[in-house]
Design an enzyme around this catalytic site. Structure first.
Site, PDB file in Angstrom:
ATOM      1  N   GLY A 260      72.635  20.299  29.156  1.00  0.00           N
ATOM      2  CA  GLY A 260      73.637  20.699  29.135  1.00  0.00           C
ATOM      3  C   GLY A 260      73.104  22.324  29.453  1.00  0.00           C
ATOM      4  CD  GLU A 302      67.644  13.877  29.406  1.00  0.00           C
ATOM      5  OE1 GLU A 302      66.528  12.706  29.889  1.00  0.00           O
ATOM      6  OE2 GLU A 302      68.402  13.436  29.209  1.00  0.00           O
ATOM      7  CE1 TYR A 354      84.040  16.112  34.541  1.00  0.00           C
ATOM      8  CE2 TYR A 354      83.207  18.001  36.225  1.00  0.00           C
ATOM      9  CZ  TYR A 354      83.249  16.889  35.350  1.00  0.00           C
ATOM     10  OH  TYR A 354      81.647  16.724  35.847  1.00  0.00           O
ATOM     11  CB  CYS A 381      96.628  14.083  52.237  1.00  0.00           C
ATOM     12  SG  CYS A 381      96.151  14.033  53.615  1.00  0.00           S
ATOM     13  CD  GLU A 382      95.069  14.032  45.695  1.00  0.00           C
ATOM     14  OE1 GLU A 382      95.969  13.587  44.887  1.00  0.00           O
ATOM     15  OE2 GLU A 382      94.769  12.908  46.575  1.00  0.00           O
ATOM     16  CE1 TYR A 411      76.210  16.311  37.300  1.00  0.00           C
ATOM     17  CE2 TYR A 411      75.109  18.370  36.697  1.00  0.00           C
ATOM     18  CZ  TYR A 411      75.100  17.132  36.589  1.00  0.00           C
ATOM     19  OH  TYR A 411      74.353  17.298  35.462  1.00  0.00           O
TER      20      TYR A 411
HETATM   21  C1  LIG Z   1      71.240  12.732  29.598  1.00  0.00           C
HETATM   22  C2  LIG Z   1      72.417  13.168  30.366  1.00  0.00           C
HETATM   23  N1  LIG Z   1      70.962  14.683  30.572  1.00  0.00           N
HETATM   24  C3  LIG Z   1      71.007  15.579  30.676  1.00  0.00           C
HETATM   25  C4  LIG Z   1      72.053  15.507  31.763  1.00  0.00           C
HETATM   26  C5  LIG Z   1      72.776  16.482  32.893  1.00  0.00           C
HETATM   27  O1  LIG Z   1      72.747  17.557  32.478  1.00  0.00           O
HETATM   28  P1  LIG Z   1      73.168  19.005  32.571  1.00  0.00           P
HETATM   29  O2  LIG Z   1      73.210  18.958  33.975  1.00  0.00           O
HETATM   30  O3  LIG Z   1      74.612  19.987  31.990  1.00  0.00           O
HETATM   31  O4  LIG Z   1      72.218  19.765  32.185  1.00  0.00           O
HETATM   32  C6  LIG Z   1      73.280  14.337  31.475  1.00  0.00           C
HETATM   33  C7  LIG Z   1      74.614  14.801  32.321  1.00  0.00           C
HETATM   34  O5  LIG Z   1      75.361  14.487  32.472  1.00  0.00           O
HETATM   35  C8  LIG Z   1      73.154  13.766  30.647  1.00  0.00           C
HETATM   36  O6  LIG Z   1      74.132  13.291  30.364  1.00  0.00           O
END
Ligand SMILES: Cc1ncc(COP(=O)(O)O)c(C=O)c1O
Length: 453
Positions: A260, A302, A354, A381-382, A411
Site C-alpha cells: 500500500g 508486500e 476509482y 464505447c464508453e 495495475y
Molecule cells: C494483501 C495485499 N498485499 C499487497 C498488496 C499490494 O498493494 P500495493 O500495490 O498498493 O503496494 C495488495 C493490493 O491490493 C494486497 O491486497
C-alpha cells in the site's frame, strides 16, 4: 532527467522528444507499436532494492528481521519476478495463475506467498505441491479447506491469518481494505461476540495438526501517503498476537504488514519515502512490543505499486483531437480539448474504476504552443473511458503525436481487459539504451482463437 512522476531513466532528448533509459520513444513506437507498456528495468530494480535495504536497516536497528515480498498483482511477468528475486525480494501471489507465473520464473516455492479470499481447491493444492512458504487464509471455511487438502497431500501447510484491524487508509473505498464492511480478512473486533473472528480463526488454526500457524497478516489499503496507518495497524496486530499468546501459550513468529506504499502519479505529488516509513514503523513496533513485554516477531511487507508503478509508462498515439465547450462550476464557458488515443480503459481501468489521476505529455516532439486544458480519452464505447481526466497539453497536439502517461507500471497491464475486442498491449522493458519485449502484444488472432463458434 525529468523527475517524478516519470521513472528515473526518463529524460528529454535535445530535440525535445522523450527517451527512457536512453531509448527514444519514437524508436520504441516504431519497433513495438502503440499502445505499449514501457518498463524501466533499472528503475524497478532500484526501487525494489531501496525498499529492501530501507526495511532491513530500520528493522535490523531495532533487532527484528524483515522480508520484502513484491506484490505480483501489480504486474507479474517472468522477467519482473526474476528482477524482484535478484534484488532480494520474495514474491506475493494472489491466484493460481500468478503462482504459476512465479514458479515459471523459478522463484523457489518457499519464497512465495499465496493470497486470495476465495482460493479454489486446485489453487491450494498447487500451492501445497509447490511448497509455498505461506498461504494467507482469509476465512474459517478456508482454514478447514486448507487443512483438509493438506491432510490429503500428507503435508503440514504453513499459514498466516489475514485480519482486518479497523484502520482506514488509502484514498478510495474499493482500495481501502482494513475497514469492516468488505470481503477481506477476519475482524479483530469482537462486535458483541465473546471473541473476535480473528481470534477464533487463529485458535482454530492452532488446533489443527495439518496447519502450522506462522503468524498474522494485515493489509490496510493502497496508495497510502501517511505512514501513521501502518503504525496503527501494526499496533493492533501485535496486541492480537500478545492476546493469542495469553489464550494459547503460542507467541507467533511472524507479522506481515501488507503493501500500500503510495507513489507520485502527478507532478508535485510526494511519494512515501521508504527510509522514513521503515524507520517510523520499526520504532513504533519496537515500542509496542516493549510495552506488551513480548519479543519482536519477524516482519514482512508486500509493496507492489511502489516498486513497479513509477517504473512504467504507457505510450499511445493520438488519433483525434476535438475541442468541446463546457460550463465550469461558476457558470463560465471554457474549452476542453478531448485528445483520443489508441488504447483506453482496456489498458488502464484505474481512472474509470476509482477516478485515479494520471499525468500525460506529448513525447515525440517539443512544442512551444501555449498549454490548453485537455482530457485524454480512449477509443472505447464508453463515455467514462478516460485515461487522464485533466492535463495541460500543447494547443498544437494533433493526430499522430506520441503521448505518454506516467506511472502506469502498476495495475495497468495486470488489470487490462479485451473490451471492444482490443488486443492487450505488449510489455516492453528498456535498459541501457535497448529494449526487449517481455510480454508480446496480443493479436486479433489470439482473441478470435478463443471463440469456438
Ligand atoms: C494483501 C495485499 N498485499 C499487497 C498488496 C499490494 O498493494 P500495493 O500495490 O498498493 O503496494 C495488495 C493490493 O491490493 C494486497 O491486497
Amino acid at each position: 532527467m525529468t523527475g517524478a512522476p516519470w521513472s528515473t531513466g526518463v529524460g528529454r532528448l535535445p530535440d525535445g522528444a522523450l527517451a527512457v533509459a536512453g531509448v527514444d520513444v519514437r524508436d520504441l513506437a516504431a519497433e513495438h507499436g502503440t499502445p505499449a507498456y514501457v518498463l524501466d528495468e533499472t528503475d524497478f530494480r532500484m526501487r525494489a532494492r531501496a525498499y529492501r535495504t530501507a526495511f532491513e536497516a530500520a528493522f535490523g536497528a531495532v533487532g527484528a528481521g524483515v522480508d520484502v515480498y513484491y506484490a505480483g498483482k501489480a504486474l507479474l511477468t517472468v522477467a519482473v519476478a526474476r528482477w524482484a528475486r535478484e534484488e532480494g525480494l520474495r514474491v506475493d501471489t494472489a491466484s493460481g495463475g500468478e503462482l504459476a507465473l512465479a514458479l515459471r520464473a523459478e522463484v523457489p516455492g518457499a519464497e512465495i506467498g499465496l493470497h486470495g479470499n476465495n482460493k479454489s481447491d486446485a489453487e491450494i493444492l498447487r500451492a501445497l505441491d509447490a511448497g509455498v512458504g505461506r498461504i494467507i487464509v482469509d476465512s474459517l471455511v478456508e482454514i478447514e479447506r486448507v487443512a483438509y487438502l493438506a491432510a490429503e497431500r500428507g503435508v503440514v501447510a504453513p499459514v498466516m491469518v489475514r485480519v482486518t484491524t479497523g484502520v482506514h487508509a488509502g484514498g478510495h473505498e474499493y482500495i481501502a481494505t482494513a475497514h469492516e464492511d468488505q470481503k477481506f480478512g477476519l475482524s479483530v473486533n469482537p462486535a458483541g461476540r465473546s471473541e473476535s473472528p480473528a481470534m477464533t480463526a487463529l485458535l482454530d488454526v492452532l488446533k489443527r495438526p495439518e496447519l502450522k500457524l506462522l503468524g498474522i497478516h494485515s493489509h490496510i489499503g493502497s496508495q497510502i501517503i501517511d505512514p501513521d496507518g501502518f503504525e496503527a495497524a501494526a499496533g493492533v496486530v501485535l496486541r492480537l498476537r500478545a492476546d493469542l499468546a495469553e489464550r494459547s501459550g503460542v507467541l507467533v513468529d511472524e507479522v506481515d504488514l501488507g503493501g500500500g506504499y503510495g507513489i507520485a502519479y502527478l507532478p508535485g505529488d510526494v511519494a512515501l519515502d521508504p527510509e522514513r516509513v521503515a524507520k517510523d514503523i520499526a520504532q513504533s513496533v519496537a515500542g509496542v512490543c516493549q510495552e506488551l513485554g513480548t519479543s519482536l516477531p519477524r516482519f514482512s511487507i508486500e509493496p507492489g505499486r511502489a516498486i513497479v508503478g513509477p517504473a512504467g509508462l504507457t505510450l499511445y498515439t493520438v488519433g483525434t483531437v476535438k475541442p468541446v465547450t463546457v460550463s465550469s462550476d461558476d457558470g463560465t464557458e471554457l474549452t476542453r480539448t478531448y485528445v483520443s488515443v489508441d488504447g483506453g480503459m482496456s489498458d488502464n481501468i484505474r481512472p474509470a474504476l476509482y477516478g485515479a489521476a494520471y499525468h500525460a505529455e506529448v513525447v515525440g516532439r517539443s512544442s512551444t504552443a501555449e498549454r490548453v486544458l485537455a482530457r485524454v480519452v480512449g477509443k472505447h464505447c464508453e463515455s467514462g473511458d478516460i485515461v487522464v481526466h485533466e492535463v495541460q497539453l500543447p494547443a498544437d497536439v494533433r493526430a499522430g503525436d506520441l503521448l505518454a502517461v506516467a506511472a502506469t507500471g502498476a495495475y495497468g497491464r495486470s488489470m487490462a481487459s479485451n473490451y471492444n475486442m482490443l488486443p492487450r498491449p505488449p510489455v516492453v522493458a528498456v535498459a541501457d539504451g535497448s529494449s526487449r519485449v517481455l510480454v508480446r502484444r496480443e493479436t486479433e488472432a489470439d482473441l478470435l482463437g478463443l471463440d469456438l463458434g
